[in-house]
Design an enzyme around this catalytic site. Structure first.
Site, PDB file in Angstrom:
ATOM      1  CB  SER A 141      -0.273   0.165   1.127  1.00  0.00           C
ATOM      2  OG  SER A 141      -1.392   1.439   1.788  1.00  0.00           O
ATOM      3  CE1 TYR A 154      -4.536  -2.405   5.069  1.00  0.00           C
ATOM      4  CE2 TYR A 154      -3.046   0.074   4.121  1.00  0.00           C
ATOM      5  CZ  TYR A 154      -4.012  -0.948   4.043  1.00  0.00           C
ATOM      6  OH  TYR A 154      -4.208  -1.172   2.526  1.00  0.00           O
ATOM      7  CB  ILE A 187      -8.341   1.015  -5.115  1.00  0.00           C
ATOM      8  CG1 ILE A 187      -6.563   0.932  -5.147  1.00  0.00           C
ATOM      9  CG2 ILE A 187      -9.161   0.082  -5.906  1.00  0.00           C
ATOM     10  CD1 ILE A 187      -6.239   1.562  -6.746  1.00  0.00           C
TER      11      ILE A 187
HETATM   12  P1  NAP Z   1     -11.576  -5.543   0.967  1.00  0.00           P
HETATM   13  O1  NAP Z   1     -12.797  -5.359   0.269  1.00  0.00           O
HETATM   14  O2  NAP Z   1     -11.742  -5.478   2.688  1.00  0.00           O
HETATM   15  O3  NAP Z   1     -11.593  -7.204   0.716  1.00  0.00           O
HETATM   16  C1  NAP Z   1      -9.983  -7.722   2.016  1.00  0.00           C
HETATM   17  C2  NAP Z   1     -10.440  -9.058   1.853  1.00  0.00           C
HETATM   18  O4  NAP Z   1      -9.815 -10.254   2.545  1.00  0.00           O
HETATM   19  C3  NAP Z   1     -12.137  -9.720   2.047  1.00  0.00           C
HETATM   20  O5  NAP Z   1     -12.749 -10.611   1.053  1.00  0.00           O
HETATM   21  C4  NAP Z   1     -11.600 -10.366   4.010  1.00  0.00           C
HETATM   22  O6  NAP Z   1     -12.400 -10.803   3.874  1.00  0.00           O
HETATM   23  C5  NAP Z   1     -10.919 -10.271   3.134  1.00  0.00           C
HETATM   24  N1  NAP Z   1      -9.711 -10.860   4.421  1.00  0.00           N
HETATM   25  C6  NAP Z   1      -9.807 -10.248   5.699  1.00  0.00           C
HETATM   26  N2  NAP Z   1      -9.074 -10.756   6.463  1.00  0.00           N
HETATM   27  C7  NAP Z   1      -8.780 -12.942   5.985  1.00  0.00           C
HETATM   28  C8  NAP Z   1      -7.887 -13.368   6.873  1.00  0.00           C
HETATM   29  N3  NAP Z   1      -7.949 -13.649   7.851  1.00  0.00           N
HETATM   30  N4  NAP Z   1      -8.851 -14.100   5.933  1.00  0.00           N
HETATM   31  C9  NAP Z   1      -8.642 -14.597   4.569  1.00  0.00           C
HETATM   32  N5  NAP Z   1      -9.105 -13.536   4.154  1.00  0.00           N
HETATM   33  C10 NAP Z   1      -8.727 -12.162   4.995  1.00  0.00           C
HETATM   34  O7  NAP Z   1     -10.362  -4.736   0.769  1.00  0.00           O
HETATM   35  P2  NAP Z   1      -9.412  -3.867  -1.107  1.00  0.00           P
HETATM   36  O8  NAP Z   1      -9.555  -3.047  -0.850  1.00  0.00           O
HETATM   37  O9  NAP Z   1      -9.749  -5.250  -1.581  1.00  0.00           O
HETATM   38  O10 NAP Z   1      -8.154  -4.563   0.259  1.00  0.00           O
HETATM   39  C11 NAP Z   1      -7.617  -5.788  -0.584  1.00  0.00           C
HETATM   40  C12 NAP Z   1      -5.797  -5.649  -0.598  1.00  0.00           C
HETATM   41  O11 NAP Z   1      -5.475  -4.948  -0.889  1.00  0.00           O
HETATM   42  C13 NAP Z   1      -5.757  -5.637   1.321  1.00  0.00           C
HETATM   43  O12 NAP Z   1      -4.581  -6.241   1.522  1.00  0.00           O
HETATM   44  C14 NAP Z   1      -5.123  -4.221   1.604  1.00  0.00           C
HETATM   45  O13 NAP Z   1      -4.782  -3.571   2.723  1.00  0.00           O
HETATM   46  C15 NAP Z   1      -5.360  -3.354  -0.290  1.00  0.00           C
HETATM   47  N6  NAP Z   1      -5.322  -2.131   0.067  1.00  0.00           N
HETATM   48  C16 NAP Z   1      -5.940  -1.912  -0.563  1.00  0.00           C
HETATM   49  C17 NAP Z   1      -6.543  -0.191  -1.018  1.00  0.00           C
HETATM   50  C18 NAP Z   1      -7.660   0.385  -1.932  1.00  0.00           C
HETATM   51  O14 NAP Z   1      -7.812   1.215  -0.818  1.00  0.00           O
HETATM   52  N7  NAP Z   1      -8.452  -0.407  -0.999  1.00  0.00           N
HETATM   53  C19 NAP Z   1      -5.255   0.554  -1.407  1.00  0.00           C
HETATM   54  C20 NAP Z   1      -4.121  -0.202  -0.365  1.00  0.00           C
HETATM   55  C21 NAP Z   1      -4.321  -1.247  -0.272  1.00  0.00           C
HETATM   56  P3  NAP Z   1     -13.233  -9.857   4.919  1.00  0.00           P
HETATM   57  O15 NAP Z   1     -14.470  -9.353   4.874  1.00  0.00           O
HETATM   58  O16 NAP Z   1     -14.634 -11.263   6.028  1.00  0.00           O
HETATM   59  O17 NAP Z   1     -12.765  -9.117   6.085  1.00  0.00           O
END
Ligand code: NAP
Length: 246
Positions: A141, A154, A187
């Site tokens: 990130s 984070y 995102i």
């Molecule tokens: P999201 O919609 O919350 O998706 C994350 C997924 O990971 C969810 O399905 C969640 O399940 C699952 N998860 C959480 N804890 C877990 C565990 N212990 N074991 C297995 N699965 C687990 O978030 P996203 O925005 O798509 O993010 C995806 C990745 O991109 C993350 O690593 C995040 O830090 C990174 N990221 C996102 C952004 C952004 O702006 N969106 C920016 C930088 C980096 P639950 O829903 O049950 O928790």
């Protein structure tokens, strides 16, 4: 057929990566956090991947648990016969200022975001070494590159992932295994839906492209990094943030 395993693929960026890699021609292993709700969402992602021509199966596991990760990699190998690509995407946030953050909030984020990458890379790389090939993309990130107020846990987890990516790349490059990371900015996903308009506004001002990112814009870079088009790229972290910081 090459096989890709994506963690946290029941929604958001992980879901989009699963569909993109299905389109690319991979068979898809969809990891989801073991709840009924996430299972239902993972089944829908698997159906979408199947419609795109992939064989797709779902694998429940809490990626913060070392044993569950090892068991999942074995289950993927047993089901598909190989593991060629791994995307360590699962992640959570527990945001608050450093002085207000509990030990539990800190430890949870480190366990799910950072230790999971060790938990997954160890068994996956052992398997890829036997196969004499493989590619991994870890989800970092911009918070890990530049820091972000309210995200000490984070930012620590994501900065660690960048160091882990470089270290693993150096350890296994000679084995024909590449390890890279992507560092998204803001995102549009369920994770960022919870931000207030004020929080979003502050970030928006800093983005050169003057818009938030789409999940497809992360998936396309992950697809590239896993592909042979990126055959001479390893240990790198590609920022995908619309020019948030330069
Ligand atoms: P999201 O919609 O919350 O998706 C994350 C997924 O990971 C969810 O399905 C969640 O399940 C699952 N998860 C959480 N804890 C877990 C565990 N212990 N074991 C297995 N699965 C687990 O978030 P996203 O925005 O798509 O993010 C995806 C990745 O991109 C993350 O690593 C995040 O830090 C990174 N990221 C996102 C952004 C952004 O702006 N969106 C920016 C930088 C980096 P639950 O829903 O049950 O928790």
């Amino acid at each position: 057929m090459a096989v890709a395993l994506i963690t946290g693929a029941s929604q958001g960026i992980g879901e989009c990566i699963a569909k993109r890699l299905a389109k690319d021609g991979y068979d898809i292993a969809i990891n989801y956090y073991p709840t009924e709700n996430d299972r239902a969402k993972a089944v829908k992602v698997a159906e979408a991947c199947s419609e795109l021509g992939a064989r797709a199966e779902i694998f429940p596991a809490d990626v913060s648990d070392f044993t569950q990760c090892a068991d999942m990699v074995k289950a993927v190998k047993d089901a598909f016969g190989s593991l060629d690509a791994l995307v360590n995407n699962a992640g959570i946030t527990k945001d608050t200022l450093l002085t207000l953050m509990s030990e539990e909030q800190y430890d949870q984020v480190i366990a799910v975001n950072q230790k999971s990458v060790f938990n997954m890379m160890k068994p996956a790389i052992k398997l890829m070494m036997k196969q004499k090939k493989g590619a991994i993309v870890n989800m970092a990130s911009v918070a890990g590159l530049y820091g972000n107020p309210g995200q000490i846990n984070y930012a620590a987890s994501k900065a660690a992932i960048i160091g882990m990516t470089k270290t693993a790349a150096k350890e296994v490059g000679a084995r024909n295994i590449r390890v890279n990371a992507v560092a998204p900015g803001l995102i549009k996903t369920p994770m960022t839906d919870v931000l207030t308009d004020e929080q979003k506004g502050k970030i928006f001002e800093r983005i050169a492209l003057k818009r938030f990112g789409e999940v497809e814009e992360i998936a396309s870079v992950v697809s590239f990094l896993l592909s042979d088009s990126a055959s001479y790229i390893t240990g790198q972290t590609i920022e995908i943030s619309g020019g948030l910081e330069m």
